[in-house]
Scaffold this motif. Structure first.
Motif, PDB file in Angstrom:
ATOM      1  N   LEU A  11       0.871  -1.182   0.000  1.00 57.14           N
ATOM      2  CA  LEU A  11       0.000   0.000   0.000  1.00 57.14           C
ATOM      3  C   LEU A  11       0.900   1.221   0.000  1.00 57.14           C
ATOM      4  CD1 LEU A  11      -2.916  -0.329   2.628  1.00 57.14           C
ATOM      5  CD2 LEU A  11      -3.088  -0.221   0.133  1.00 57.14           C
ATOM      6  N   SER A  12       0.850   2.003  -1.071  1.00 53.36           N
ATOM      7  CA  SER A  12       1.629   3.241  -1.113  1.00 53.36           C
ATOM      8  C   SER A  12       0.690   4.409  -1.314  1.00 53.36           C
ATOM      9  CB  SER A  12       2.641   3.226  -2.263  1.00 53.36           C
ATOM     10  OG  SER A  12       3.613   2.233  -2.090  1.00 53.36           O
ATOM     11  N   SER A  13       1.110   5.578  -0.840  1.00 52.87           N
ATOM     12  CA  SER A  13       0.333   6.812  -1.048  1.00 52.87           C
ATOM     13  C   SER A  13       1.112   7.961  -0.456  1.00 52.87           C
ATOM     14  CB  SER A  13      -1.026   6.720  -0.354  1.00 52.87           C
ATOM     15  OG  SER A  13      -0.903   7.001   1.030  1.00 52.87           O
ATOM     16  N   PRO A  14       0.807   9.174  -0.872  1.00 48.88           N
ATOM     17  CA  PRO A  14       1.379  10.318  -0.171  1.00 48.88           C
ATOM     18  C   PRO A  14       0.770  10.368   1.229  1.00 48.88           C
ATOM     19  CG  PRO A  14      -0.342  11.040  -1.658  1.00 48.88           C
ATOM     20  CD  PRO A  14      -0.124   9.577  -1.934  1.00 48.88           C
ATOM     21  N   SER A  15       1.492  10.940   2.221  1.00 49.54           N
ATOM     22  CA  SER A  15       0.861  11.026   3.538  1.00 49.54           C
ATOM     23  C   SER A  15      -0.319  11.985   3.459  1.00 49.54           C
ATOM     24  CB  SER A  15       1.853  11.439   4.627  1.00 49.54           C
ATOM     25  OG  SER A  15       2.680  12.465   4.174  1.00 49.54           O
ATOM     26  N   GLY A  16      -1.379  11.609   4.138  1.00 47.62           N
ATOM     27  CA  GLY A  16      -2.588  12.423   4.096  1.00 47.62           C
ATOM     28  C   GLY A  16      -3.648  11.868   3.154  1.00 47.62           C
ATOM     29  N   ALA A  17      -3.344  10.755   2.467  1.00 48.86           N
ATOM     30  CA  ALA A  17      -4.327  10.221   1.518  1.00 48.86           C
ATOM     31  C   ALA A  17      -5.245   9.174   2.153  1.00 48.86           C
ATOM     32  CB  ALA A  17      -3.627   9.630   0.295  1.00 48.86           C
ATOM     33  N   GLY A  18      -4.972   8.841   3.429  1.00 48.16           N
ATOM     34  CA  GLY A  18      -5.877   7.941   4.138  1.00 48.16           C
ATOM     35  C   GLY A  18      -5.363   6.517   4.272  1.00 48.16           C
ATOM     36  N   LYS A  19      -4.098   6.303   3.943  1.00 48.01           N
ATOM     37  CA  LYS A  19      -3.549   4.945   3.931  1.00 48.01           C
ATOM     38  C   LYS A  19      -3.604   4.253   5.300  1.00 48.01           C
ATOM     39  CE  LYS A  19       0.804   4.869   3.402  1.00 48.01           C
ATOM     40  NZ  LYS A  19       2.146   4.957   2.813  1.00 48.01           N
ATOM     41  N   SER A  20      -3.219   4.979   6.363  1.00 47.68           N
ATOM     42  CA  SER A  20      -3.182   4.344   7.687  1.00 47.68           C
ATOM     43  C   SER A  20      -4.576   3.917   8.134  1.00 47.68           C
ATOM     44  CB  SER A  20      -2.595   5.298   8.725  1.00 47.68           C
ATOM     45  OG  SER A  20      -1.369   5.804   8.276  1.00 47.68           O
ATOM     46  N   THR A  21      -5.556   4.779   7.925  1.00 48.39           N
ATOM     47  CA  THR A  21      -6.942   4.446   8.279  1.00 48.39           C
ATOM     48  C   THR A  21      -7.394   3.208   7.512  1.00 48.39           C
ATOM     49  OG1 THR A  21      -7.354   6.812   8.520  1.00 48.39           O
ATOM     50  CG2 THR A  21      -9.286   5.378   8.440  1.00 48.39           C
ATOM     51  N   LEU A  22      -7.078   3.178   6.223  1.00 51.12           N
ATOM     52  CA  LEU A  22      -7.489   2.039   5.389  1.00 51.12           C
ATOM     53  C   LEU A  22      -6.788   0.748   5.832  1.00 51.12           C
ATOM     54  CD1 LEU A  22      -7.521   3.926   1.992  1.00 51.12           C
ATOM     55  CD2 LEU A  22      -9.508   2.821   3.067  1.00 51.12           C
ATOM     56  N   ALA A  23      -5.501   0.847   6.162  1.00 47.40           N
ATOM     57  CA  ALA A  23      -4.764  -0.339   6.608  1.00 47.40           C
ATOM     58  C   ALA A  23      -5.367  -0.869   7.908  1.00 47.40           C
ATOM     59  CB  ALA A  23      -3.287   0.003   6.793  1.00 47.40           C
ATOM     60  N   LYS A  24      -5.747   0.044   8.801  1.00 40.50           N
ATOM     61  CA  LYS A  24      -6.360  -0.368  10.072  1.00 40.50           C
ATOM     62  C   LYS A  24      -7.700  -1.068   9.805  1.00 40.50           C
ATOM     63  CE  LYS A  24      -7.814   1.314  14.544  1.00 40.50           C
ATOM     64  NZ  LYS A  24      -9.025   0.509  14.294  1.00 40.50           N
ATOM     65  N   ARG A  25      -8.478  -0.510   8.883  1.00 40.03           N
ATOM     66  CA  ARG A  25      -9.769  -1.128   8.562  1.00 40.03           C
ATOM     67  C   ARG A  25      -9.608  -2.518   7.963  1.00 40.03           C
ATOM     68  NH1 ARG A  25     -14.264   3.074   6.285  1.00 40.03           N
ATOM     69  NH2 ARG A  25     -14.068   4.699   7.861  1.00 40.03           N
ATOM     70  N   LEU A  26      -8.556  -2.676   7.148  1.00 46.34           N
ATOM     71  CA  LEU A  26      -8.304  -3.996   6.565  1.00 46.34           C
ATOM     72  C   LEU A  26      -7.951  -5.015   7.642  1.00 46.34           C
ATOM     73  CD1 LEU A  26      -6.311  -3.152   3.291  1.00 46.34           C
ATOM     74  CD2 LEU A  26      -8.700  -3.886   3.502  1.00 46.34           C
ATOM     75  N   ARG A  27      -7.205  -4.571   8.647  1.00 47.26           N
ATOM     76  CA  ARG A  27      -6.860  -5.488   9.744  1.00 47.26           C
ATOM     77  C   ARG A  27      -8.075  -5.805  10.607  1.00 47.26           C
ATOM     78  NH1 ARG A  27      -1.099  -5.504  12.478  1.00 47.26           N
ATOM     79  NH2 ARG A  27      -2.253  -7.092  13.599  1.00 47.26           N
ATOM     80  N   ASP A  28      -8.982  -4.851  10.754  1.00 48.83           N
ATOM     81  CA  ASP A  28     -10.220  -5.137  11.492  1.00 48.83           C
ATOM     82  C   ASP A  28     -11.044  -6.173  10.727  1.00 48.83           C
ATOM     83  OD1 ASP A  28      -9.496  -3.326  13.382  1.00 48.83           O
ATOM     84  OD2 ASP A  28     -10.804  -1.717  12.671  1.00 48.83           O
ATOM     85  N   TRP A  29     -11.004  -6.074   9.403  1.00 48.64           N
ATOM     86  CA  TRP A  29     -11.750  -6.985   8.535  1.00 48.64           C
ATOM     87  C   TRP A  29     -11.135  -8.381   8.580  1.00 48.64           C
ATOM     88  CZ3 TRP A  29      -9.659  -8.104   3.261  1.00 48.64           C
ATOM     89  CH2 TRP A  29     -10.519  -8.911   2.502  1.00 48.64           C
ATOM     90  N   ASP A  30      -9.806  -8.448   8.511  1.00 48.97           N
ATOM     91  CA  ASP A  30      -9.115  -9.725   8.550  1.00 48.97           C
ATOM     92  C   ASP A  30      -7.900  -9.630   9.464  1.00 48.97           C
ATOM     93  OD1 ASP A  30      -7.756 -12.048   8.246  1.00 48.97           O
ATOM     94  OD2 ASP A  30      -7.668 -11.998   6.049  1.00 48.97           O
ATOM     95  N   PRO A  31      -8.080 -10.036  10.738  1.00 53.91           N
ATOM     96  CA  PRO A  31      -6.988  -9.899  11.719  1.00 53.91           C
ATOM     97  C   PRO A  31      -5.760 -10.731  11.365  1.00 53.91           C
ATOM     98  CG  PRO A  31      -9.114 -10.293  12.800  1.00 53.91           C
ATOM     99  CD  PRO A  31      -9.317 -10.557  11.342  1.00 53.91           C
ATOM    100  N   SER A  32      -5.885 -11.649  10.393  1.00 59.38           N
ATOM    101  CA  SER A  32      -4.697 -12.437  10.030  1.00 59.38           C
ATOM    102  C   SER A  32      -3.725 -11.648   9.158  1.00 59.38           C
ATOM    103  CB  SER A  32      -5.107 -13.732   9.315  1.00 59.38           C
ATOM    104  OG  SER A  32      -5.357 -13.487   7.948  1.00 59.38           O
ATOM    105  N   LEU A  33      -4.181 -10.500   8.629  1.00 55.11           N
ATOM    106  CA  LEU A  33      -3.267  -9.627   7.876  1.00 55.11           C
ATOM    107  C   LEU A  33      -2.197  -9.100   8.827  1.00 55.11           C
ATOM    108  CD1 LEU A  33      -5.631  -7.304   5.758  1.00 55.11           C
ATOM    109  CD2 LEU A  33      -3.987  -8.957   4.873  1.00 55.11           C
ATOM    110  N   GLN A  34      -0.939  -9.251   8.453  1.00 50.10           N
ATOM    111  CA  GLN A  34       0.095  -8.720   9.349  1.00 50.10           C
ATOM    112  C   GLN A  34       0.942  -7.690   8.627  1.00 50.10           C
ATOM    113  OE1 GLN A  34       1.929 -12.807   9.864  1.00 50.10           O
ATOM    114  NE2 GLN A  34       3.787 -11.617   9.494  1.00 50.10           N
ATOM    115  N   PHE A  35       1.400  -6.680   9.398  1.00 52.37           N
ATOM    116  CA  PHE A  35       2.276  -5.684   8.815  1.00 52.37           C
ATOM    117  C   PHE A  35       3.699  -6.223   8.778  1.00 52.37           C
ATOM    118  CE2 PHE A  35      -1.184  -2.855   9.898  1.00 52.37           C
ATOM    119  CZ  PHE A  35      -1.160  -1.958   8.846  1.00 52.37           C
ATOM    120  N   SER A  36       4.406  -5.919   7.712  1.00 51.98           N
ATOM    121  CA  SER A  36       5.814  -6.270   7.635  1.00 51.98           C
ATOM    122  C   SER A  36       6.579  -5.424   8.663  1.00 51.98           C
ATOM    123  CB  SER A  36       6.344  -5.985   6.231  1.00 51.98           C
ATOM    124  OG  SER A  36       7.745  -6.130   6.209  1.00 51.98           O
ATOM    125  N   VAL A  37       7.398  -6.075   9.465  1.00 53.77           N
ATOM    126  CA  VAL A  37       8.239  -5.358  10.426  1.00 53.77           C
ATOM    127  C   VAL A  37       9.594  -5.106   9.758  1.00 53.77           C
ATOM    128  CG1 VAL A  37       9.377  -5.468  12.673  1.00 53.77           C
ATOM    129  CG2 VAL A  37       7.064  -6.408  12.398  1.00 53.77           C
TER     130      VAL A  37
END
Lengths: 213, 213
Positions: A11-37
């Motif tokens: 997921l790429s975007s300029p900051s301010g385009a809503g990426k973090s909110t969307l990533a959080k929503r995707l994890r709420d939808w599927d908790p098995s999604l993990q962020f790369s550390v």
């Protein structure tokens, strides 16, 4: 081996385009999604936990990993190295879990050309307007005008690489963008390259066919 | 130009795997989906309507179209030529409408290598078992054993080319397969290559950015 192979979801975007909110929503939808550390050579800050916030490694160790193909992407920022280690991602996708990458266009490009490129799903989120982007950048912190201006420059640099992705979504409605992201992930999980067990099904069909003829 | 570009949706499967039922369900879901009408050199049968059942053309005309790149795929069957003319497909996808192709693996391969390859979405439907396939072949007509056996051979030939597609679905549950097809089509319509208007949005962002700096 899991029934399906996991995806590397960029997921790429300029900051301010809503990426973090969307990533959080995707994890709420599927908790098995993990962020790369990420791995980094910078020193841990107070409260940062190794292997959770970052893998904290020495510069020697970092270089060795890069040389051995152990990094899917890496960059040097203000004298420190940052990178996405391959091993935990490989383990996750082999176990059928998707890994989310929050990286800029340069990281996206490196991952898309890495050893795991055939499992990459890359998505770019565009803002509805520059005004809206500025509004979101301003409203979320109290930086001065010069800082905002330099962030806008960085945002534009990011936007200008929008066309190197599989999917590009204009985030003018969070709910709609979320629904689209879910449809894309649902579909891409079904792609032939993500379904290693299909070959077993076809082998079973073949045995059945040969037994009967 | 339409907001989005249409897709060439290829559905292949051995007969008896449920393809026709699924194609019908997709059209009920989205009536704008249209089937590609083939050109053929064979004579019309009673009741067949030109440009609806087939485009009926002379052998000379057919050859000229092939030589001029006017066919997305073609084959000779029992002395007659059959092919998918490119012009109506091009018109449909330019207008943002998807075109469904019911073709075998050889047709799928030709379309996937044609001038419109970047807009192709190819899906193969596998049966849950050979027994189920045979049951469906037997139940739908009253052919003799030799005919059934030769159809099963043809089915196996088709199945053996399962791995040349973007998506491969095992149709063990019609409703689930239908839902998966819809998710795949919904997502693929959002793919960057299907969204020619995005470049206008980015140009608008650029003007806005330049006006402000």
């Amino acid at each position: 081996m899991s029934d399906r192979r996991g995806l590397l979801i960029i997921l790429s975007s300029p900051s301010g385009a809503g990426k973090s909110t969307l990533a959080k929503r995707l994890r709420d939808w599927d908790p098995s999604l993990q962020f790369s550390v990420s791995s980094t050579t910078r020193k841990p800050r107070a409260g940062e936990v190794d292997a959770q916030d970052y893998y904290f490694v020495s510069e020697d160790r970092f270089r060795t990993m890069v040389n051995e193909g152990g990094m899917l992407e890496h960059a040097r920022v203000f004298g420190n190295y940052y990178g996405s280690p391959r091993a935990p991602v490989q383990a996750a996708i082999d176990a059928g879990r998707d890994v989310l990458f929050d990286v800029d266009w340069q990281g996206a490009q490196q991952i898309s050309n890495s050893a795991l490129k055939q499992y990459v799903l890359s998505i770019f989120i565009l803002p509805p307007s520059i005004n809206e982007l500025r509004r979101r950048l301003i409203s979320r912190d109290q930086d001065d005008a010069a800082t905002i201006a330099s962030r806008m420059e960085a945002s534009w640099d990011e936007i200008s690489h929008w066309d190197g992705y599989d999917y590009v979504l204009v985030n003018d409605d969070l709910d709609q963008t979320e629904a689209r992201l879910k449809a894309i992930i649902t579909a891409e999980r079904l792609r032939l390259s993500q379904q290693p067990k299909l070959v077993d099904h076809v082998r079973a069909l073949q045995s059945e066919f040969e037994d009967e003829t």
